[in-house]
Write an enzyme that holds these catalytic residues in place. Structure first.
Site, PDB file in Angstrom:
ATOM      1  N   SER A 241       0.832  -1.222   0.000  1.00 33.85           N
ATOM      2  CA  SER A 241       0.000   0.000   0.000  1.00 33.85           C
ATOM      3  C   SER A 241       0.860   1.263   0.000  1.00 33.85           C
ATOM      4  CB  SER A 241      -0.968  -0.001   1.182  1.00 33.85           C
ATOM      5  OG  SER A 241      -0.293  -0.224   2.400  1.00 33.85           O
ATOM      6  N   HIS A 318       5.976 -12.535   7.770  1.00 37.41           N
ATOM      7  CA  HIS A 318       6.144 -11.154   7.326  1.00 37.41           C
ATOM      8  C   HIS A 318       7.329 -11.067   6.375  1.00 37.41           C
ATOM      9  CE1 HIS A 318       6.443  -6.771   7.374  1.00 37.41           C
ATOM     10  NE2 HIS A 318       5.162  -6.815   7.707  1.00 37.41           N
ATOM     11  N   ARG A 327       2.988  -4.452  16.801  1.00 36.39           N
ATOM     12  CA  ARG A 327       1.600  -4.005  16.627  1.00 36.39           C
ATOM     13  C   ARG A 327       0.646  -5.105  17.119  1.00 36.39           C
ATOM     14  NH1 ARG A 327       1.678  -2.802  10.339  1.00 36.39           N
ATOM     15  NH2 ARG A 327       2.566  -4.905  10.465  1.00 36.39           N
TER      16      ARG A 327
HETATM   17  N1  HAX Z   1       1.638 -19.760   6.279  1.00 39.05           N
HETATM   18  C1  HAX Z   1       2.121 -20.662   5.418  1.00 39.05           C
HETATM   19  N2  HAX Z   1       3.174 -20.464   4.618  1.00 39.05           N
HETATM   20  C2  HAX Z   1       3.799 -19.286   4.744  1.00 39.05           C
HETATM   21  C3  HAX Z   1       3.375 -18.287   5.649  1.00 39.05           C
HETATM   22  C4  HAX Z   1       2.230 -18.570   6.430  1.00 39.05           C
HETATM   23  N3  HAX Z   1       1.730 -17.683   7.263  1.00 39.05           N
HETATM   24  N4  HAX Z   1       4.195 -17.217   5.537  1.00 39.05           N
HETATM   25  C5  HAX Z   1       5.097 -17.519   4.577  1.00 39.05           C
HETATM   26  N5  HAX Z   1       4.849 -18.771   4.101  1.00 39.05           N
HETATM   27  C6  HAX Z   1       5.525 -19.440   3.007  1.00 39.05           C
HETATM   28  C7  HAX Z   1       5.393 -18.599   1.741  1.00 39.05           C
HETATM   29  O1  HAX Z   1       4.144 -18.834   1.117  1.00 39.05           O
HETATM   30  C8  HAX Z   1       6.565 -19.068   0.929  1.00 39.05           C
HETATM   31  O2  HAX Z   1       6.227 -20.307   0.353  1.00 39.05           O
HETATM   32  P1  HAX Z   1       6.731 -20.710  -1.134  1.00 39.05           P
HETATM   33  O3  HAX Z   1       8.228 -20.781  -1.006  1.00 39.05           O
HETATM   34  O4  HAX Z   1       6.069 -22.019  -1.398  1.00 39.05           O
HETATM   35  O5  HAX Z   1       6.291 -19.601  -2.024  1.00 39.05           O
HETATM   36  C9  HAX Z   1       7.621 -19.315   1.995  1.00 39.05           C
HETATM   37  O6  HAX Z   1       6.919 -19.478   3.243  1.00 39.05           O
HETATM   38  C10 HAX Z   1       8.624 -18.176   2.153  1.00 39.05           C
HETATM   39  O7  HAX Z   1       7.903 -16.959   2.351  1.00 39.05           O
HETATM   40  P2  HAX Z   1       8.515 -15.777   3.226  1.00 39.05           P
HETATM   41  O8  HAX Z   1       9.761 -15.303   2.543  1.00 39.05           O
HETATM   42  O9  HAX Z   1       8.643 -16.208   4.642  1.00 39.05           O
HETATM   43  O10 HAX Z   1       7.374 -14.687   3.183  1.00 39.05           O
HETATM   44  P3  HAX Z   1       7.095 -13.604   2.041  1.00 39.05           P
HETATM   45  O11 HAX Z   1       7.981 -12.459   2.302  1.00 39.05           O
HETATM   46  O12 HAX Z   1       7.159 -14.225   0.681  1.00 39.05           O
HETATM   47  O13 HAX Z   1       5.574 -13.231   2.313  1.00 39.05           O
HETATM   48  C11 HAX Z   1       3.724 -12.795   3.709  1.00 39.05           C
HETATM   49  C12 HAX Z   1       5.203 -12.523   3.471  1.00 39.05           C
HETATM   50  C13 HAX Z   1       3.223 -11.886   4.824  1.00 39.05           C
HETATM   51  C14 HAX Z   1       2.933 -12.467   2.437  1.00 39.05           C
HETATM   52  C15 HAX Z   1       3.524 -14.269   4.092  1.00 39.05           C
HETATM   53  O14 HAX Z   1       4.198 -14.525   5.312  1.00 39.05           O
HETATM   54  C16 HAX Z   1       2.083 -14.687   4.192  1.00 39.05           C
HETATM   55  O15 HAX Z   1       1.489 -15.061   3.169  1.00 39.05           O
HETATM   56  N6  HAX Z   1       1.466 -14.623   5.411  1.00 39.05           N
HETATM   57  C17 HAX Z   1       0.064 -14.911   5.591  1.00 39.05           C
HETATM   58  C18 HAX Z   1      -0.776 -13.726   5.119  1.00 39.05           C
HETATM   59  C19 HAX Z   1      -0.606 -12.531   6.042  1.00 39.05           C
HETATM   60  O16 HAX Z   1      -0.645 -12.661   7.257  1.00 39.05           O
HETATM   61  N7  HAX Z   1      -0.451 -11.341   5.448  1.00 39.05           N
HETATM   62  C20 HAX Z   1      -0.358 -10.080   6.199  1.00 39.05           C
HETATM   63  C21 HAX Z   1       1.038  -9.574   6.354  1.00 39.05           C
HETATM   64  C22 HAX Z   1       1.117  -8.296   7.150  1.00 39.05           C
HETATM   65  C23 HAX Z   1       0.617  -7.181   6.321  1.00 39.05           C
HETATM   66  O17 HAX Z   1       1.185  -6.757   5.327  1.00 39.05           O
HETATM   67  N8  HAX Z   1      -0.504  -6.688   6.673  1.00 39.05           N
HETATM   68  O18 HAX Z   1      -1.056  -5.784   5.908  1.00 39.05           O
END
Ligand code: HAX
Length: 437
Positions: A241, A318, A327
């Protein structure tokens, strides 16, 4: 000229030479290196944005203008009879870097009240949209519809663009937007979920208190609102965002176009929508168990079932943070100190997930950060106070996020940050760099 504009002008004058010196005299200094994984992997961690509004340390979490969350809450002037500060004072701090006096806060409070006039066509537009439109689509549409109000765009079209002073128009637009966002958010909520019965603003209340009033929520929801908006405001510049808002503004698009674009990014499930997903996941799980709090074994199984079906555990992980999001902690502390919430079954379940999910995610071995982020905790507080329509939660996030991104684009204009234009490459080129071709 308002005190805020005057203070900001001093800060901008003092800051400009620092950027000019870095750019002109040290522009060739190497600051980062880029790997192929970063190019393919969403530019993760590439240091290529500048902001002084907030900084996210992977271990420590967010600091707003150098202050941790507890320091921020402690430093800012409080609303009389409340435990949380004026959001208006936080806006002053984000923009200027200084903690405002009560007089300075009061000036922003009055200023926003004067500006708080939602155009009738915004209400008409929201009413014309199908009632099952996602509240984020409605929120974004309302913001972009108001683009005709932009002072920046009007002055630009009239040939009055001036690099040195255009931040003042951006500040005007940002103040005008901040003043109306709570009413727009609450209006969407009331027409969608509360029998089409919007509540008129109360000009005697501060910005956070007025939002609670327009939502139809008694105390202490006003404090929940103040806390929530401050916590969700800013998380440095690289998140979807903030980055989107900055990117769109870099084309000299005005605050309305830029914020609306940022809100669209916030609506994604990997970003702001995660707080909706957390509640959906948690409620579905409780429903399956007939409303009772599960055993540790039942919870572990549900978490593994989610992971094994290829889904993420919402609210965990994250892109930058590598510990529990402060937070999250701040909202958890609110729950712990609030009678009723502490023993609320949904909060108990969220606490159990906190005790169980990090271990499961670590064993699963994929997520770089197994700890909870902000979204794992915010929904339960809303639910407790009767805001159970979880598809609305990202609008709350968006109102808060506007504080951070609008402060940022005001400074973008002040420092003349450039049009964003990263370079893309082809897969062929990457293969050649890797020695595969
Ligand atoms: N559950 C399962 N798998 C997860 C995970 C979770 N909560 N968090 C990361 N992973 C997985 C990823 O999908 C990725 O898998 P692949 O290699 O198969 O693609 C792997 O672990 C490595 O990811 P990462 O490097 O740890 O995390 P990213 O930086 O790629 O993504 C995210 C960060 C927040 C998007 C991710 O942790 C996620 O999808 N979390 C769940 C959704 C979520 O809570 N989003 C909100 C984040 C906070 C925010 O921005 N709020 O607005």
């Amino acid at each position: 000229m308002s005190k805020l504009q005057e203070k900001l002008a001093q800060k901008i004058d003092a800051h400009r030479p620092r950027i000019t010196k870095l750019n002109k005299e040290f522009g060739n200094v190497k600051f980062d290196e880029v790997t192929i994984s970063q190019v393919i992997g969403g530019m993760r961690d590439i240091k290529s944005l500048v902001t002084d509004i907030s900084y996210l340390d992977p271990q420590e979490g967010i600091r707003f203008r150098g202050k941790t969350i507890p320091e921020t809450f402690a430093a800012l002037p409080k609303v009389p009879g409340s435990d949380y500060p004026y959001v208006e004072g936080f806006w002053w701090m984000l923009l200027t870097g200084d903690v405002p006096t009560m007089d300075e806060v009061k000036e922003v409070v009055e200023d926003w009240k004067q500006r708080a006039r939602v155009p009738q066509y915004v209400f008409d537009l929201l009413r014309a949209m199908p009632r099952d439109s996602h509240p984020m689509a409605m929120f974004s549409a309302a913001i972009v519809a108001m683009q005709r109000e932009s002072i920046f765009a009007k002055n630009y079209a009239a040939g009055k663009f001036n690099k040195m002073t255009c931040w003042i128009d951006m500040l005007e637009d940002s103040n005008n937007l901040m003043a109306v966002l709570p009413e727009i958010g609450a209006y969407i909520y009331r027409i969608k979920y509360k029998g089409d019965a919007p509540i008129a603003p109360d000009k005697n209340l501060d910005w956070g208190g007025n939002f609670a009033h327009m939502m139809g929520q008694p105390k202490p929801y006003d404090d929940v609102a103040r806390m929530y908006f401050i916590l969700h405001s800013d998380h440095e510049s690289g998140n979807v965002s903030a980055h989107t808002t900055h990117l769109v503004a870099s084309a000299l698009s005005d605050a309305y176009y830029s914020l609306s674009a940022g809100i669209n990014g916030l609506a994604g499930p990997l970003h702001g929508l995660a707080n909706e997903e957390v509640l959906r996941w948690t409620q579905n799980f409780m429903d399956k168990l007939g409303g009772k709090v599960p055993t540790k074994e039942e919870l572990e199984k549900a978490l593994w079932d989610t992971l094994n079906s290829g889904q993420v555990i919402p609210g965990y992980g994250h892109a930058v943070l590598r510990k529990t999001d402060p937070r999250y902690t701040s909202q958890r502390e609110f729950c712990m100190k609030t009678p009723g919430l502490k023993d609320y079954p949904l909060f108990k379940l969220v606490s159990m997930i906190f005790e169980t999910a990090p271990d499961v995610l670590t064993k699963h071995g994929k997520a770089k950060n197994p700890w909870p982020n902000v979204d794992a905790q915010s929904g339960v507080i809303q639910w407790y106070y009767g805001v159970t329509q979880y598809e609305f939660y990202t609008v709350l996030f968006g109102i808060g996020r506007a504080l951070g991104v609008l402060a940022n684009i005001t400074w973008d204009r002040a420092l003349g940050y450039a049009l964003e234009r990263p370079k893309s490459v082809t897969t062929d080129m990457l293969e050649k760099a890797a020695g595969l071709k």
